[in-house]
Design a protein around this motif. Structure first.
Motif, PDB file in Angstrom:
ATOM      1  N   VAL A 151      49.322 -16.534  51.476  1.00 17.95           N
ATOM      2  CA  VAL A 151      49.846 -17.694  50.762  1.00 17.95           C
ATOM      3  C   VAL A 151      48.721 -18.694  50.535  1.00 17.95           C
ATOM      4  N   GLY A 152      48.579 -19.151  49.311  1.00 18.20           N
ATOM      5  CA  GLY A 152      47.596 -20.166  48.984  1.00 18.20           C
ATOM      6  C   GLY A 152      46.261 -19.636  48.511  1.00 18.20           C
ATOM      7  N   MET A 153      46.101 -18.306  48.487  1.00 23.40           N
ATOM      8  CA  MET A 153      44.803 -17.769  48.056  1.00 23.40           C
ATOM      9  C   MET A 153      44.961 -16.648  47.025  1.00 23.40           C
ATOM     10  N   GLY A 154      46.037 -16.736  46.243  1.00 23.24           N
ATOM     11  CA  GLY A 154      46.338 -15.686  45.282  1.00 23.24           C
ATOM     12  C   GLY A 154      45.257 -15.460  44.245  1.00 23.24           C
ATOM     13  N   ASN A 155      44.829 -16.541  43.573  1.00 20.25           N
ATOM     14  CA  ASN A 155      43.820 -16.355  42.532  1.00 20.25           C
ATOM     15  C   ASN A 155      42.478 -15.937  43.120  1.00 20.25           C
ATOM     16  N   TYR A 156      42.160 -16.428  44.311  1.00 24.17           N
ATOM     17  CA  TYR A 156      40.930 -16.017  44.986  1.00 24.17           C
ATOM     18  C   TYR A 156      40.979 -14.528  45.338  1.00 24.17           C
ATOM     19  N   SER A 157      42.091 -14.079  45.918  1.00 21.65           N
ATOM     20  CA  SER A 157      42.229 -12.682  46.292  1.00 21.65           C
ATOM     21  C   SER A 157      42.110 -11.766  45.085  1.00 21.65           C
ATOM     22  N   VAL A 158      42.769 -12.137  43.993  1.00 22.46           N
ATOM     23  CA  VAL A 158      42.706 -11.325  42.771  1.00 22.46           C
ATOM     24  C   VAL A 158      41.266 -11.223  42.274  1.00 22.46           C
ATOM     25  N   SER A 159      40.545 -12.333  42.321  1.00 20.47           N
ATOM     26  CA  SER A 159      39.153 -12.315  41.851  1.00 20.47           C
ATOM     27  C   SER A 159      38.288 -11.393  42.698  1.00 20.47           C
ATOM     28  N   LYS A 160      38.543 -11.333  43.999  1.00 18.66           N
ATOM     29  CA  LYS A 160      37.719 -10.506  44.884  1.00 18.66           C
ATOM     30  C   LYS A 160      38.114  -9.026  44.822  1.00 18.66           C
ATOM     31  N   VAL A 161      39.391  -8.747  44.622  1.00 20.51           N
ATOM     32  CA  VAL A 161      39.795  -7.363  44.373  1.00 20.51           C
ATOM     33  C   VAL A 161      39.113  -6.858  43.108  1.00 20.51           C
ATOM     34  N   GLY A 162      39.120  -7.677  42.071  1.00 20.47           N
ATOM     35  CA  GLY A 162      38.452  -7.315  40.829  1.00 20.47           C
ATOM     36  C   GLY A 162      36.961  -7.116  41.018  1.00 20.47           C
TER      37      GLY A 162
END
Length: 251
Positions: A151-162
């Motif tokens: 929770v709270g790091m959705g856009n960050y997580s998506v960027s790092k998966v990418g």
């Protein structure tokens, strides 16, 4: 006697004025590298350069979310050096915000800096390497947030998966040119001026890290140096985790 694995090697580091950026620059400098340091914060970049003992240090104030600024960095490196030997994509941002309250502007800022900028830098520096016959190395800074949602790091997580998939794909495309592309997952390090964390958060991170401490100057930077060295000449498309066991499981 200190090693000189990178004597006269040309190394570009983004986010060089940050905590990890400074540690990475110091580690390469200690082994004889020539440095091209990039950051958006001119004053902080100047201060970071002042404490370095390297054979050569150049700097570039770069807005990695602006394509023209990225191109200017690339052209500056080409003008001064030709193709670099090593590029470290260290710059990034960690905005703590729930997806339900994240604006498109905030989403785009994270994706542009954490994912689009490494894409441009790898693509365009690789073209220079290919043209000049340089068997170079790229290392990008990923995150444990690519392994598990929070929770709270959705856009960050998506960027790092990418970023990790970008690493693998570039590794495949550039293998024929003997250009290697890898990533490192660092452990938590306090002290960031870009994404400030509270002392309570730092203590919590220590508690949930099996080895019981935060990341230091000889952890992720030494992994980056290893992946950039001849010792890792048969490693590409890999992500090396250096986080004290944080993403191995739950204590």
């Amino acid at each position: 006697m200190s090693q000189q694995r990178f004597k006269d090697k040309k190394v570009v580091i983004t986010g060089a004025a940050g905590v990890f950026g400074g540690w990475i620059a110091q580690a390469f400098a200690a082994e004889g590298a020539r440095l091209y340091l990039s950051d958006i914060r001119a004053e902080a970049l100047e201060q970071s350069v002042g404490g370095l003992h390297a054979s050569e240090v150049k700097r570039h104030v770069t807005d990695l979310t602006d394509e023209a600024s990225v191109n200017d960095l690339i052209h500056s490196v080409e003008r001064d050096w030709g193709a670099p030997d090593i590029v470290v994509n260290n710059a990034g941002i960690y905005p703590y915000r729930r997806l339900m309250t994240t604006s498109l502007e905030e989403w785009s800022q994270t994706i542009d800096l954490n994912l689009a900028a490494p894409f441009l830098l790898i693509q365009r520096f690789a073209k220079l390497m290919i043209a000049q016959g340089v068997e170079g190395s790229f290392v990008s800074m990923s995150s444990g947030a690519a392994k598990a949602a929070g929770v709270g790091m959705g856009n960050y997580s998506v960027s790092k998966v990418g970023l990790e998939m970008l690493t693998k794909t570039f590794a495949l495309e550039l293998a024929e040119h003997r250009i290697r592309v890898n990533a490192v997952v660092p452990g938590y390090a306090p002290g960031s001026e870009v994404s400030v964390m509270t002392p309570e958060h730092t203590q919590r991170m220590i508690e949930i890290t099996p080895l019981g401490r935060t990341s230091g100057p000889n952890d992720a930077p030494q992994a980056i140096l290893y992946l950039s060295s001849e010792q890792a000449s048969f490693i590409t498309g890999a992500t090396l985790t250096v986080d004290g066991g944080r993403t191995a499981g739950i204590l």
